[in-house]
Write a protein that holds these residues in place. Structure first.
Motif, PDB file in Angstrom:
ATOM      1  N   GLN A  75     -10.690  26.589  13.158  1.00  0.00           N
ATOM      2  CA  GLN A  75     -11.600  26.908  14.254  1.00  0.00           C
ATOM      3  C   GLN A  75     -11.242  28.257  14.877  1.00  0.00           C
ATOM      4  O   GLN A  75     -12.124  29.030  15.260  1.00  0.00           O
ATOM      5  N   LEU A  76      -9.955  28.530  14.945  1.00  0.00           N
ATOM      6  CA  LEU A  76      -9.512  29.804  15.504  1.00  0.00           C
ATOM      7  C   LEU A  76      -9.978  30.975  14.642  1.00  0.00           C
ATOM      8  O   LEU A  76     -10.350  32.039  15.159  1.00  0.00           O
ATOM      9  N   LEU A  77      -9.989  30.793  13.330  1.00  0.00           N
ATOM     10  CA  LEU A  77     -10.525  31.832  12.450  1.00  0.00           C
ATOM     11  C   LEU A  77     -11.992  32.099  12.782  1.00  0.00           C
ATOM     12  O   LEU A  77     -12.456  33.247  12.740  1.00  0.00           O
ATOM     13  N   ASN A  78     -12.733  31.054  13.101  1.00  0.00           N
ATOM     14  CA  ASN A  78     -14.135  31.225  13.486  1.00  0.00           C
ATOM     15  C   ASN A  78     -14.258  32.069  14.740  1.00  0.00           C
ATOM     16  O   ASN A  78     -15.102  32.962  14.837  1.00  0.00           O
ATOM     17  N   THR A  79     -13.437  31.756  15.732  1.00  0.00           N
ATOM     18  CA  THR A  79     -13.482  32.495  16.986  1.00  0.00           C
ATOM     19  C   THR A  79     -13.162  33.960  16.762  1.00  0.00           C
ATOM     20  O   THR A  79     -13.823  34.851  17.304  1.00  0.00           O
ATOM     21  N   GLN A  80     -12.138  34.221  15.981  1.00  0.00           N
ATOM     22  CA  GLN A  80     -11.727  35.598  15.724  1.00  0.00           C
ATOM     23  C   GLN A  80     -12.855  36.399  15.076  1.00  0.00           C
ATOM     24  O   GLN A  80     -13.123  37.549  15.450  1.00  0.00           O
ATOM     25  N   LEU A  81     -13.529  35.786  14.107  1.00  0.00           N
ATOM     26  CA  LEU A  81     -14.623  36.479  13.422  1.00  0.00           C
ATOM     27  C   LEU A  81     -15.812  36.676  14.356  1.00  0.00           C
ATOM     28  O   LEU A  81     -16.440  37.738  14.367  1.00  0.00           O
ATOM     29  N   SER A  82     -16.125  35.659  15.144  1.00  0.00           N
ATOM     30  CA  SER A  82     -17.234  35.768  16.094  1.00  0.00           C
ATOM     31  C   SER A  82     -16.975  36.880  17.103  1.00  0.00           C
ATOM     32  O   SER A  82     -17.865  37.682  17.417  1.00  0.00           O
ATOM     33  N   GLU A  83     -15.751  36.947  17.608  1.00  0.00           N
ATOM     34  CA  GLU A  83     -15.418  37.981  18.592  1.00  0.00           C
ATOM     35  C   GLU A  83     -15.465  39.369  17.963  1.00  0.00           C
ATOM     36  O   GLU A  83     -15.897  40.339  18.595  1.00  0.00           O
ATOM     37  N   ALA A  84     -15.008  39.471  16.718  1.00  0.00           N
ATOM     38  CA  ALA A  84     -15.033  40.774  16.044  1.00  0.00           C
ATOM     39  C   ALA A  84     -16.475  41.227  15.822  1.00  0.00           C
ATOM     40  O   ALA A  84     -16.806  42.411  16.003  1.00  0.00           O
ATOM     41  N   ASN A  85     -17.356  40.309  15.435  1.00  0.00           N
ATOM     42  CA  ASN A  85     -18.761  40.667  15.265  1.00  0.00           C
ATOM     43  C   ASN A  85     -19.398  41.061  16.594  1.00  0.00           C
ATOM     44  O   ASN A  85     -20.215  41.988  16.654  1.00  0.00           O
ATOM     45  N   ASN A  86     -19.036  40.366  17.666  1.00  0.00           N
ATOM     46  CA  ASN A  86     -19.541  40.742  18.978  1.00  0.00           C
ATOM     47  C   ASN A  86     -19.036  42.129  19.374  1.00  0.00           C
ATOM     48  O   ASN A  86     -19.783  42.953  19.912  1.00  0.00           O
ATOM     49  N   ARG A  87     -17.779  42.398  19.089  1.00  0.00           N
ATOM     50  CA  ARG A  87     -17.206  43.717  19.378  1.00  0.00           C
ATOM     51  C   ARG A  87     -17.920  44.798  18.564  1.00  0.00           C
ATOM     52  O   ARG A  87     -18.148  45.913  19.056  1.00  0.00           O
ATOM     53  N   LEU A  88     -18.292  44.459  17.353  1.00  0.00           N
ATOM     54  CA  LEU A  88     -19.010  45.403  16.498  1.00  0.00           C
ATOM     55  C   LEU A  88     -20.337  45.803  17.136  1.00  0.00           C
ATOM     56  O   LEU A  88     -20.743  46.971  17.095  1.00  0.00           O
ATOM     57  N   VAL A  89     -21.006  44.825  17.741  1.00  0.00           N
ATOM     58  CA  VAL A  89     -22.297  45.092  18.372  1.00  0.00           C
ATOM     59  C   VAL A  89     -22.126  45.897  19.658  1.00  0.00           C
ATOM     60  O   VAL A  89     -22.803  46.893  19.886  1.00  0.00           O
ATOM     61  N   THR A  90     -21.199  45.466  20.510  1.00  0.00           N
ATOM     62  CA  THR A  90     -21.084  46.081  21.830  1.00  0.00           C
ATOM     63  C   THR A  90     -20.461  47.471  21.785  1.00  0.00           C
ATOM     64  O   THR A  90     -20.568  48.215  22.758  1.00  0.00           O
ATOM     65  N   THR A  91     -19.807  47.838  20.682  1.00  0.00           N
ATOM     66  CA  THR A  91     -19.202  49.168  20.587  1.00  0.00           C
ATOM     67  C   THR A  91     -19.965  50.079  19.637  1.00  0.00           C
ATOM     68  O   THR A  91     -19.459  51.126  19.232  1.00  0.00           O
TER      69      THR A  91
END
Length: 260
Positions: A75-91
């Motif tokens: 589940q933590l791997l999921n969170t890490q990937l989701s956050e990285a994709n969100n960071r990709l969008v916001t930056t």
């Protein structure tokens, strides 16, 4: 009171989100597998998503005693990937040509390496430790992961305009306000700090997907209010875990409310 947008860190811990797992017990062992479609085509079409190798499908049979720990780390791997994709969008548009690699993909790989190692160690305590999982840590942009296997461990990020319009939810940092945590309480406290991160990630996703819905109080009533209730319960579990072996921290409920 500091606001971190959901980064609660203990040493060598990373964050979590919801895993798409099918768990089956056979011959005294638990087999964990993902039940997902293939997002590779969508990733390739957009050229703007991070794709990571799937870890669950590469695991051997997981002993029943290791089930909970392995599931938490998947589940933590999921969170890490989701956050990285969100960071990709916001930056989007920030930095130079190496910004994505240096600021997003590199840190993501480091987090995944630590998480994957914990999975291997958990399995190894009860059976043969799986080898060569470290090669699954590297991710890439645009639908081709480091091992050539696309992962659907996280949902696609929302379009940039939706994220910008919705904003981000910011919550007070809990971990920095905790006293020294007794060794006996470390695992439970870490799980609940991870859960706080998951709650914020889910609320931020809800903020994006429900943009334009409801009236002027929709965000407060449908997102921030329920998030506060969840955080109150989770923070109370943290305080209770510490209080079993030391003085129970007081006043942590004040850290439950979040803002947009």
């Amino acid at each position: 009171m500091p606001a971190t947008g959901g980064r609660h860190r203990l040493s060598r811990r990373t964050k979590i989100a919801t895993a798409a797992l099918g768990l089956g017990i056979a011959a005294g062992a638990l087999v964990i597998a993902t039940t997902v479609g293939d997002p590779g085509a969508a990733n390739a079409a957009s050229g703007g998503q991070i794709s990571c190798p799937d870890v669950a499908s590469r695991l051997p049979a997981v002993p029943a005693q290791a089930q909970a720990e392995v599931q938490r780390n998947l589940q933590l791997l999921n969170t890490q990937l989701s956050e990285a994709n969100n960071r990709l969008v916001t930056t989007a548009g920030q930095g130079g040509p190496n910004f994505v690699q240096n600021a997003i993909l590199g840190p993501l790989q480091d987090k995944r390496a630590s998480t994957i190692d914990r999975i291997a160690i958990a399995i190894g305590r009860q059976g043969e430790k799986p080898q060569n999982l470290g090669g699954l840590a590297a991710c890439s942009l645009g639908g081709q992961s480091g091992s050539g296997a696309a992962s659907s461990q996280a949902p696609a990020p929302a379009p940039a305009q939706n994220t910008a319009a919705a904003g981000q939810i910011s919550c007070p940092d809990v971990e920095s306000r905790l006293p020294a945590i007794p060794a006996q309480a470390q695992a439970e406290v870490r799980r609940n700090l991870d859960l706080l991160d998951t709650q914020i990630a889910e609320a931020n996703n809800r903020l994006v997907t429900s943009a334009g819905e409801g009236g002027p109080n929709f965000v407060q009533n449908a997102i921030l209010g329920p998030l506060e209730d969840k955080r109150v319960a989770t923070i109370n579990r943290i305080a209770t875990a510490i209080g079993r072996n030391a003085e129970k921290p007081q006043g942590l409920d004040a850290l439950a409310p979040c803002t947009r």
